[in-house]
Design a protein around this motif. Structure first.
Motif, PDB file in Angstrom:
ATOM      1  N   VAL A 103      90.749  32.558  49.547  1.00 10.69           N
ATOM      2  CA  VAL A 103      91.411  32.663  48.242  1.00 10.69           C
ATOM      3  C   VAL A 103      92.307  31.455  47.983  1.00 10.69           C
ATOM      4  CG1 VAL A 103      91.330  35.173  48.211  1.00 10.69           C
ATOM      5  CG2 VAL A 103      93.389  34.024  49.019  1.00 10.69           C
ATOM      6  N   LEU A 104      92.594  30.697  49.026  1.00  7.75           N
ATOM      7  CA  LEU A 104      93.343  29.459  48.800  1.00  7.75           C
ATOM      8  C   LEU A 104      92.402  28.341  48.376  1.00  7.75           C
ATOM      9  CD1 LEU A 104      95.936  29.371  51.712  1.00  7.75           C
ATOM     10  CD2 LEU A 104      96.252  30.124  49.363  1.00  7.75           C
ATOM     11  N   GLY A 105      91.100  28.619  48.422  1.00  8.89           N
ATOM     12  CA  GLY A 105      90.166  27.619  47.912  1.00  8.89           C
ATOM     13  C   GLY A 105      89.354  26.917  48.976  1.00  8.89           C
ATOM     14  N   SER A 106      89.104  27.588  50.113  1.00  5.46           N
ATOM     15  CA  SER A 106      88.295  26.939  51.144  1.00  5.46           C
ATOM     16  C   SER A 106      86.822  27.299  50.952  1.00  5.46           C
ATOM     17  CB  SER A 106      88.741  27.398  52.527  1.00  5.46           C
ATOM     18  OG  SER A 106      87.888  26.857  53.491  1.00  5.46           O
ATOM     19  N   TYR A 107      85.962  26.306  51.142  1.00  2.20           N
ATOM     20  CA  TYR A 107      84.530  26.584  51.138  1.00  2.20           C
ATOM     21  C   TYR A 107      84.158  27.268  52.446  1.00  2.20           C
ATOM     22  CZ  TYR A 107      83.623  23.624  47.102  1.00  2.20           C
ATOM     23  OH  TYR A 107      83.592  23.098  45.859  1.00  2.20           O
TER      24      TYR A 107
ATOM     25  N   LYS B  24      92.204  31.938  53.588  1.00  2.00           N
ATOM     26  CA  LYS B  24      91.753  30.571  53.334  1.00  2.00           C
ATOM     27  C   LYS B  24      90.778  30.540  52.172  1.00  2.00           C
ATOM     28  CE  LYS B  24      92.764  28.175  57.547  1.00  2.00           C
ATOM     29  NZ  LYS B  24      92.285  27.518  58.756  1.00  2.00           N
TER      30      LYS B  24
END
Ligand code: ADP
Ligand code: MG
Lengths: 227, 788
Positions: free
Chosen positions: B316-320, B314
């Motif tokens: 690397v998929l762009g989750s904070y 998550k």
């Protein structure tokens, strides 16, 4: 697109520095398809992680799309993940508790794409990869090749400008591997997506336009692939 | 996004079903216990809270230096009324413990506990008798009200609200009284009665020398209580000086005001043991919740491996990170909500048992008001305690590390998890050792010599006062004719928690406060009390009925008398001759120390002698009972038609009821805690061994025996257990000391419960861990390694 100048990376163990990357200096332009090759332990994954900003180099300067990565704020880095970088892993790394469709949809959620568009983009890509029938299955119900297809679909759905792939076919049979490589080549040539992959296979490497040979953390050779 | 995360949460619950159930189940058991105990604590601490003037009501008590009492003389109420404008209402009341029958055409009842009170007292306690609270007429009228059950027995067909006449105290007496209607005492009030008699004023003929009344005051809001206390103290002393009462001891006396809120659990004139018990229960229940939270935290972290990959991806998929933290907290909140729902069901299920044990009328519905805001709060707190830490750990994983594979989330957090496990074990050890100690003390209460024999002693409730030995002699003669009656006596109290009075007595110029017990011949013989020196009352000495006294060892010690027999002891204007000293006996149970006591056959300052005691031959008990029943009206004509009795050992046994209750609760709480801790260990071991499956397989391939592997898996837990025991023991010691100190008579603490707790916890741990480990050990290593 990417400029690495004199990148160094070491791990200290009881005061002894074990260098993993040494004097790595290179440039990667938009639209390139680069393969990184080298023996096990050469530092390929570490280099890819540095490129993907998952690891910080110990020394050296890394510019991504003109910006110094070491000065990037966390939020800006996450923005880059959302809009520009797609990852593909050797072990696929799909989320086990999500279905195929949900896995592919996930990056769009972070990108805050609206519901309707999400649906259509996921449907599109399922269709393109010929896995519509599998969309409600969970990862453990798929073969390795199918899982990697989903992994790539997930990396692509957010329309990144660069794909970083660490041995994407390392766990696959050769026919499946070649399928994936064909797909990469098509993405690179038709959509202009920059691709950097780590691979052990000479054959896979020839799909790209350029090969970086890494040995003990040093780029020994930087050759163009002749077509 | 939320929907997706919710789906993931539910799928995870399903996937890790056993662990999830242990998590949710353990927490819900703990929460159920907590809910029950919160309701109970709330009930116990809110007696009389329904009274609109709750905050402004005080009882006037007297501190007599040696002890405190709420009994005050009746004129006190009037002088407060006349001199204290800041007091809105002054009420007085006196319990009438005389048991007498009320008879109507339809039936008869025995009324035991009548509260005689003035009109203002009824107003202060906000009493609502049938037909509303009415002001009695003049000085003499008493308005009588009875509780519901009595009214139903006496007037089963009554529909109107007109007063009804009843016969009072036996048909032969011919006394009648009008009953105004029914009154329902609020069970949640300090004021309990079977009936009330309301008059305009009470004790008019009695002066400051008759401290037999409770004086309650309701002050105007904002009154300075300290100042009022001092003022009433002055008024009281002035009144006593005017009547020339007890001049000598006046300076040692002090009036205090005790708020209504204190009266149930920690009255100044009494002890605060009940308060301590209630608070201890509350702490127990919190401990149980803490243990369950620790379980939750530990298990969630132990499962982190499984979630680490998700976090990495998550990210690397762009989750904070915050997003992930929220996701995990939400997941834990969902589990907590499920636990809470389950807990409410469990609480409802066990409510009747709990109510039975504690004799309280709790219900979820009635407690809803408190629970309404409390449960969500608890939910948030538990989610916070159990969830925040794991959520932060989980969301903090570095993707580069996680996604590289062969990642062990456990390594970074293992010392915290071990720490938590140690805390959990410690609490479990505290409970195990606690059970053992409580059991030993309660056992001791049952087996230890009380100094008298309560077996085969009949206590007959009687309404005839036998204050004069010559009157009782006729009764005794009749009763002794029955085969099997060994001896008969009468006294003002029976051993079993009844309070007697006390008075100042002087020996050789030293004055001391002694409890007095007014007795008849054969008192000591009937109760099997042992003589230390001298003799007991005897018909051979004519003066025994006039001025002979017997004191107990404690009284002799109080005066510092080495050889009391023959000395003179003065009290109540009589010079008594000490004829004997008895060995102390525990008439008040094991909590209170034996009081210095004087026994006499003549006591003008004493209380009515109504309690007849008969020692009966065990083999002939039923025959004796039958005979007494048949001949009762002939034997004791003035008592009425019915023969009513108790066994002394039952009465005395009631003194231990609270301890029995406590033991039951403690036992249940301990079992729950230990159960939850074992559950936690079980799940923990399950996760640990599954994480180490590969290691186990490799070791076996390398030639390790099953036993060696089992030893390896157990050893890490055993270390923690040892530390937990070492941490728990001093705490157990402190807690046990504090509890045992509430008993005047108690067992000595030995090492046995500590050692035993250690062994039991060890066994539990080894069994739990081995159950899990054997499965992993017996797995075929080839199969395990192929899958990796
Ligand atoms: N976190 C780490 N700590 C210490 N050494 C590491 C760590 N990560 C990688 N290495 C070492 O760095 C070297 C390069 O690793 P990696 O980049 O994974 O190699 P490759 O992918 O080329 O096989 C290896 O020798 C490895 O042991
Ligand atoms: Mg690698």
């Amino acid at each position: 697109m990417i400029t690495l100048s004199n990148i160094e990376k070491y791990y200290s163990n009881k005061g002894i520095k074990n260098y993993v990357l040494r004097h790595v200096t290179t440039q990667i332009h938009p639209g390139e398809f680069v393969s990184i090759m080298g023996p096990s332990g050469a530092g390929k994954s570490t280099l890819l992680n540095v490129l993907g900003m998952l690891e910080q180099p110990t020394y050296g300067k890394y510019e991504f799309m003109g910006e110094d990565v070491s000065l990037l704020k966390e939020s800006k880095r996450i923005e880059l993940y959302r809009h520009h970088i797609g990852f593909v892993f050797q072990a696929y790394h799909l989320i086990d508790e999500m279905t195929v469709a949900e896995n592919i949809e996930a990056p769009l959620l972070y990108k805050k794409v609206g519901g309707a568009e999400r649906k259509s983009r996921v449907a599109d890509i399922l269709d393109r990869f010929n896995i519509v029938a599998k969309k409600d299955l969970f990862p453990n119900q798929l073969s390795g090749g199918q899982q990697q297809l989903v992994g790539i679909a997930r990396a692509l759905v957010a329309q990144p400008s660069i794909i970083l792939a660490d041995e994407p076919t390392g766990n696959l049979q050769s026919t499946q591997a070649l399928q994936i490589m064909d797909l990469f080549k098509k993405l690179n040539q038709e959509e202009g997506i920059t691709i950097i992959q780590v691979t052990h296979s000479e054959v896979n490497a020839t799909y790209g336009s350029r090969i970086l040979h890494l040995l003990d953390g040093v780029i020994k050779e930087d050759e163009a692939v002749l077509t | 996004m939320f929907k997706l995360n919710l789906k993931i949460a539910l799928r995870n619950l399903k996937r890790n079903f056993v662990i999830s159930m242990i998590n949710i189940g353990g927490l819900s058991i703990a929460l159920a216990a907590f809910i029950l105990i919160v309701l109970y604590v709330n009930y116990e601490t809110s007696y009389d809270k329904h009274n609109p003037n709750y905050e402004n009501i005080y009882i006037v008590g007297r501190d007599l230096k040696d002890f405190k009492t709420n009994f005050t003389p009746p004129p006190l109420a009037e002088i407060i009324e006349q001199n204290c404008p800041e007091v809105a209402l002054v009420g007085k009341m006196t319990p009438s413990n005389l048991e007498f029958p009320l008879i109507s055409d339809a039936g008869r009842i025995y009324i035991k506990n009548t509260m005689v009170m003035n009109f203002n007292a009824a107003k202060i306690f906000d009493l609502h008798p049938q037909g509303g609270l009415k002001q009695p007429q003049g000085e003499i009228e008493r308005l009588y009200y009875l509780n519901e059950a009595s009214m139903r027995t006496l007037f089963p067909n009554k529909k109107d609200s007109m007063p009804e006449l009843v016969l009072m105290g036996g048909k032969t007496l011919g006394l009648t009284a009008p009953i105004q209607g029914k009154i329902v005492p609020n069970p949640h009030s300090n004021l309990q009665f079977d009936g009330v008699a309301i008059g305009n004023n009470l004790g008019v003929a009695e002066g400051f020398g008759f401290p037999n009344y409770y004086t309650y005051i309701q002050v105007k809001p904002g009154t300075d209580i300290k100042a009022l206390e001092a003022k009433i103290d002055r008024l009281m002393k002035a009144g006593m000086i005017k009547e020339k009462i007890d001049m000598g001891s006046l300076k040692n006396e002090r009036v205090f005001l005790d708020p209504l809120a204190n009266l149930h659990l920690k009255p100044q004139a009494g002890n605060d043991t009940n308060y301590k018990v209630v608070m201890a229960l509350f702490i127990l229940s919190m401990l149980i919740v803490v243990i369950a939270c620790i379980n939750f935290t530990n298990l969630t972290i132990a499962q982190a491996n499984k979630r680490a990959k998700e976090v990495g991806i998550k990210k690397v998929l762009g989750s904070y990170r915050q997003l992930l933290t929220m996701q995990f907290i939400t997941e834990i909140l969902i589990q907590c909500v499920l636990s809470m729902l389950l807990a409410l069901m469990l609480a409802e299920l066990f409510m009747p048992t709990f109510n039975n044990l504690f004799e309280v009328p709790l219900s979820l519905a009635a407690g809803a008001e408190e629970l309404y805001w409390m449960l969500p709060l608890i939910l948030l707190i538990v989610t916070f305690i159990a969830g925040v830490y794991p959520a932060l750990i989980l969301s903090g994983f570095k993707p580069a590390l996680v996604l590289k594979g062969n990642f062990e989330a456990g390594l970074q957090t293992s010392w915290i998890r071990k720490g938590l496990l140690v805390v959990q074990f410690s609490i479990a050890v505290i409970f195990i050792a606690g059970i053992l100690i409580v059991n030993r003390q309660v056992e001791y209460l049952h087996t230890e010599d009380t100094g008298f024999e309560a077996n085969q002693v009949l206590v007959i409730k009687n309404q005839m006062m036998y204050n004069k030995p010559e009157v009782f002699a006729t009764f005794r003669d009749k009763v002794m004719k029955i085969n099997g009656v060994k001896s008969a006596t009468v006294a003002n109290v029976v051993p079993g928690g009844e309070q007697t009075g006390s008075n100042g007595y002087t020996v050789e110029g030293r004055e001391a406060l002694l409890d007095f017990i007014d007795v008849d011949y054969d008192y000591f013989e009937t109760l099997g009390i042992k003589l230390k020196s001298g003799r007991t009352f005897s018909k051979e000495f004519k003066s025994d009925t006039l001025n002979a006294a017997i004191i107990n060892e404690t009284a002799a010690a109080k005066y510092g008398l080495l050889d009391p027999v023959g000395k003179t002891i003065r009290g109540c204007n009589i010079d008594y001759k000490i004829i004997g000293v008895i060995k102390d006996f525990k008439s008040q149970g094991f909590e209170a120390a034996v009081q210095p006591t004087i026994y006499a056959m003549k006591n003008p300052c004493g209380n009515p002698r109504l309690s007849i005691m008969l020692k009966v031959d065990a083999a002939q008990m039923s025959a004796v009972l039958a005979a007494l029943k048949a001949q009762w009206s002939g034997i004791n004509r003035l008592d009425g038609e019915d023969f009513r009795y108790d066994f002394l050992d039952d009465l005395y046994g009631r003194l231990f009821k609270k301890q029995e209750q406590l033991k039951a609760v403690f036992f249940t709480a301990s079992m729950l805690t230990v159960f939850i801790a074992v559950l936690g260990l079980f799940a923990f071991a399950k996760i640990m061994t599954s994480n180490r499956r590969k290691e186990i397989a490799v070791r076996k391939v390398l030639g390790a025996s099953d036993f060696q592997v089992l030893k390896l898996l157990n050893s890490s837990f055993l270390w923690m257990l040892l530390i937990a025991n070492v941490l728990a023991w001093p705490l157990v010691y402190l807690l046990a000391r504090t509890w045992l100190d509430t008993f005047a008579y108690r067992v000595e603490l030995s090492v046995v419960p500590f050692a035993l707790a250690g062994v039991i916890s060890l066994l539990l741990a080894v069994i739990t861990v081995s159950l899990q480990a054997t499965k992993a050990v017996q797995a075929n290593p080839a199969a395990v390694l192929k899958h990796e």
